[in-house]
Design an enzyme around this catalytic site. Structure first.
Site, PDB file in Angstrom:
ATOM      1  N   SER A 189       0.271  -0.890  -0.080  1.00  0.00           N
ATOM      2  CA  SER A 189      -0.201   0.145   0.356  1.00  0.00           C
ATOM      3  C   SER A 189       1.136   1.525  -0.593  1.00  0.00           C
ATOM      4  O   SER A 189       1.784   0.985   1.108  1.00  0.00           O
ATOM      5  CB  SER A 189      -0.968  -0.100   1.087  1.00  0.00           C
ATOM      6  OG  SER A 189      -1.426   1.239   1.715  1.00  0.00           O
ATOM      7  N   TYR A 233      -1.972  -0.631  10.730  1.00  0.00           N
ATOM      8  CA  TYR A 233      -2.990  -1.089   8.700  1.00  0.00           C
ATOM      9  C   TYR A 233      -0.191  -0.488   8.480  1.00  0.00           C
ATOM     10  O   TYR A 233      -0.337  -1.502   7.255  1.00  0.00           O
ATOM     11  CB  TYR A 233      -3.292  -0.302   8.702  1.00  0.00           C
ATOM     12  CG  TYR A 233      -3.350  -0.890   7.064  1.00  0.00           C
ATOM     13  CD1 TYR A 233      -3.421  -1.977   6.145  1.00  0.00           C
ATOM     14  CD2 TYR A 233      -3.192   0.173   6.437  1.00  0.00           C
ATOM     15  CE1 TYR A 233      -3.274  -2.239   5.507  1.00  0.00           C
ATOM     16  CE2 TYR A 233      -3.005  -0.205   4.802  1.00  0.00           C
ATOM     17  CZ  TYR A 233      -3.349  -1.036   4.301  1.00  0.00           C
ATOM     18  OH  TYR A 233      -3.403  -1.635   2.834  1.00  0.00           O
TER      19      TYR A 233
END
Length: 269
Positions: free
Chosen positions: A153, A166
């Site tokens: 990501s 995350y």
């Protein structure tokens, strides 16, 4: 079709690709793109019903003869991964291409990020990538050919507020990618990551719903807020991420190793 045309139009013919989190979103788009380039594909994930539905959908969209199967496994469980990968290899041969796509995202301010949330983000996003790479790599090394692509990501390249766990996990995926790429650099195996920005998937739809619930903003306003970090002012599409993933899997991309490529409209440069 002669061999030259097969090589041109189906460059991954004969290769077995396993895609974790393959039932929807980026994983499903990657699986479809790999099938269209001739690979045999195993869709892996925890939800047997969702995997079966994805398999049926892809079977109707792909050319006749496309080989696709499903495998239920939990990437956070080492025994489940090893058993699932062994069953997949027995069905389609060794795993030549591994797409580590399975992941979860949960948002919370740092002060409200408890140990359980922290561990869950690490287990699925980082440790799951570790388990899958360890299970697939020996056969790749023996064959002197393999491709591992980790779906990270832009959170793995920069900071995301209210997503500490995350973000930390995705930074770990980028670090794992770089370290493993150096270990196997002379072995015919490449290890790379793609780092999507906000992509129009279930995870982003959940984020939109969370913003709406907590702020009272409309859905379109919430989506625009997530898209605002992309200089193109839009959400990335799963197929755009899949195009980058498949390119990294090609024989012609052998010089690409240890890279973390942002697919984000210029969000990270």
């Amino acid at each position: 079709m002669n061999q030259a045309l097969i090589s041109q139009h189906m460059p991954l013919s004969g290769k077995h690709a396993l895609v974790t989190g393959g039932a929807r979103g980026i994983g499903a788009a990657c699986a479809q793109a790999l099938l269209l380039r001739g690979a045999r594909v195993t869709l892996a994930g925890r939800d047997a019903q969702a995997l079966a539905a994805a398999q049926a959908s892809m079977s109707t969209a792909c050319p006749p003869g496309a080989e696709i199967a499903t495998q239920v496994l939990d990437v956070a469980d080492e025994d489940s991964v090893r058993a699932g990968f062994a069953a997949s290899a027995e069905r389609f041969g060794r795993i030549d291409i591994l797409i580590n796509n399975a992941g979860q995202a949960a948002a919370a301010p740092f002060g409200k990020t408890d140990a359980a949330l922290w561990q869950r983000m690490l287990d699925v996003n980082l440790t799951g990538t570790f388990h899958c790479a360890q299970a697939a790599l020996p056969a790749m090394l023996e064959a002197k050919w393999g491709r591992i692509v980790n779906v990270a990501s832009t959170a793995g390249l920069t900071g995301y507020r209210y997503a500490t766990a995350y973000t930390a996990a995705k930074h770990g995926v980028v670090g794992l990618t770089r370290a493993l790429a150096l270990e196997v650099a002379t072995k015919g195996v490449t290890v790379n990551a793609v780092c999507p920005g906000y992509t129009d998937t279930d995870i982003v739809r959940d984020a939109v719903a969370n913003i709406v619930a907590k702020t009272g903003r409309g859905e379109e306003e919430a989506r625009a807020e997530l898209a605002a970090g992309n200089p193109q002012k839009r959400l990335v599409q799963s197929e755009e991420v899949a195009n980058a993933v498949v390119w990294l899997c090609l024989a012609e991309s052998a010089a690409m190793n240890g890279q973390s490529i942002a697919v984000a409209g210029g969000e990270v440069m």
